[in-house]
Design an enzyme around this catalytic site. Structure first.
Site, short mmCIF file in Angstrom:
data_model
loop_
_atom_site.label_atom_id
_atom_site.label_comp_id
_atom_site.label_asym_id
_atom_site.label_seq_id
_atom_site.Cartn_x
_atom_site.Cartn_y
_atom_site.Cartn_z
N SER A 84 -31.49 14.85 23.57
CA SER A 84 -32.55 14.84 24.59
C SER A 84 -33.04 16.23 24.92
O SER A 84 -34.19 16.39 25.37
CB SER A 84 -32.04 14.15 25.86
OG SER A 84 -30.89 14.81 26.37
N GLY A 121 -29.75 10.91 23.98
CA GLY A 121 -28.45 10.25 23.91
C GLY A 121 -27.73 10.43 22.60
O GLY A 121 -26.62 9.90 22.43
N ASN A 149 -23.72 15.77 24.03
CA ASN A 149 -23.35 14.42 24.49
C ASN A 149 -21.91 14.08 24.13
O ASN A 149 -21.23 13.36 24.87
CB ASN A 149 -24.31 13.38 23.91
CG ASN A 149 -25.66 13.42 24.58
OD1 ASN A 149 -25.77 13.52 25.80
ND2 ASN A 149 -26.72 13.36 23.79
N ASP A 230 -31.50 16.28 37.59
CA ASP A 230 -30.19 15.90 37.05
C ASP A 230 -29.31 17.12 36.77
O ASP A 230 -28.12 16.98 36.48
CB ASP A 230 -30.34 15.05 35.79
CG ASP A 230 -31.05 15.77 34.64
OD1 ASP A 230 -31.28 16.99 34.72
OD2 ASP A 230 -31.40 15.09 33.66
N HIS A 233 -31.21 18.74 32.25
CA HIS A 233 -32.40 18.91 31.41
C HIS A 233 -33.37 19.90 32.04
O HIS A 233 -33.70 19.78 33.23
CB HIS A 233 -33.09 17.57 31.17
CG HIS A 233 -32.23 16.59 30.46
ND1 HIS A 233 -31.42 15.68 31.11
CD2 HIS A 233 -32.02 16.39 29.13
CE1 HIS A 233 -30.76 14.96 30.22
NE2 HIS A 233 -31.10 15.36 29.01
#
Length: 261
Positions: A84, A121, A149, A230, A233
């Site tokens: 991502s 993801g 991830n 978040d 990002h």
């Protein structure tokens, strides 16, 4: 006579009724036009539209799965291969780091086309399954940004390293230079796990002679103003800074731009 006349009358009406019924069937059949075959989203026909970059021109920042028309773009390709953070989750396509990198290359006079091959993801295992797709795009350079991830999910460090190593070896076997983007984890994952995880990247870079970006989010990860809510990002401005760091890392590997006449 009366009985015979009655039978003839009944036969006449039965035949007439059958004639009308047959005519109706014929007319109904002539008015029906065959419906075009429906295509489910996962059918081979629909998947055939989502072709690789060398077969078609992609929309926007060359996101996978948006191919439509043949491409005449013959520039060497830089494939941004990642999760991502490469896809640009949470920002407009033009604010992803590959899009910023494209503009930076253009401004510096480098004739390259950047392909955004980021999938939100994505783990290193998923990336390993996509290597053939990456190679089919005939890249001149791959920027490999994967593993974050895996770390955030606490996956086995040895498996993460093995997956990255297999990706690197397959790319190098096809003579594709690789720039490896290092990742770091928050301290709450424990000193031992984070140290082993972060050591993956310099170890692989040394083993295979790769250009290493020590930390992909250097100067961005710790600045709240450059990150989305978040805290993971980057914002559009954050991705612009990421693209600048990437540009500095890959520039020595690029063909020099032709001097202006």
């Amino acid at each position: 006579m009366c009985r015979s006349a009655g039978l003839r009358f009944l036969q006449h009406h039965v035949v007439a009724a059958l004639g009308y019924l047959l005519a109706g069937v014929v007319l109904f059949s002539c008015d029906q036009r065959p419906e075009p075959p429906s295509v489910s989203p996962d059918s081979p026909s629909s998947l055939a539209r989502d072709r690789l970059p060398e077969q078609s021109e992609t929309a926007g920042a060359d996101q996978p799965g948006h191919a439509r028309h043949p491409s005449a773009d013959d520039r060497p390709r830089i494939v941004a291969f990642g999760d991502s953070l490469t896809a640009g989750l949470g920002v407009a396509p033009e604010d992803s780091y590959p899009s910023h990198l494209q503009r930076r290359l253009d401004a510096a006079g480098y004739r390259y086309r950047v392909i955004n091959a980021g999938v939100s993801g994505e783990t290193t295992a998923g990336g390993l399954r996509r290597v053939s797709w990456i190679l089919n795009s005939r890249p001149s350079l791959v920027i490999l940004e994967l593993g974050g991830n895996d770390g955030l999910r606490g996956l086995n460090v040895d498996e993460t390293q093995s997956n990255l190593e297999q990706i690197i070896r397959r790319l190098l076997a096809e003579k594709v230079p690789v720039v490896l983007a290092g990742m770091k984890l928050p301290p709450n994952y424990g000193a031992d796990y984070t140290a082993r995880f972060e050591a993956i990247y310099p170890k692989l870079a040394t083993t295979y002679g790769l250009t290493l970006i020590p930390f992909f989010l250097e100067g961005v990860a710790t600045d709240a103003t450059l990150n989305q809510a978040d805290g993971i990002h980057p914002t559009g401005e954050g991705y612009r800074l990421v693209a600048e760091h990437v540009f500095q890392a890959i520039e020595p590997l690029l063909l020099k731009p032709r001097p202006a006449r």
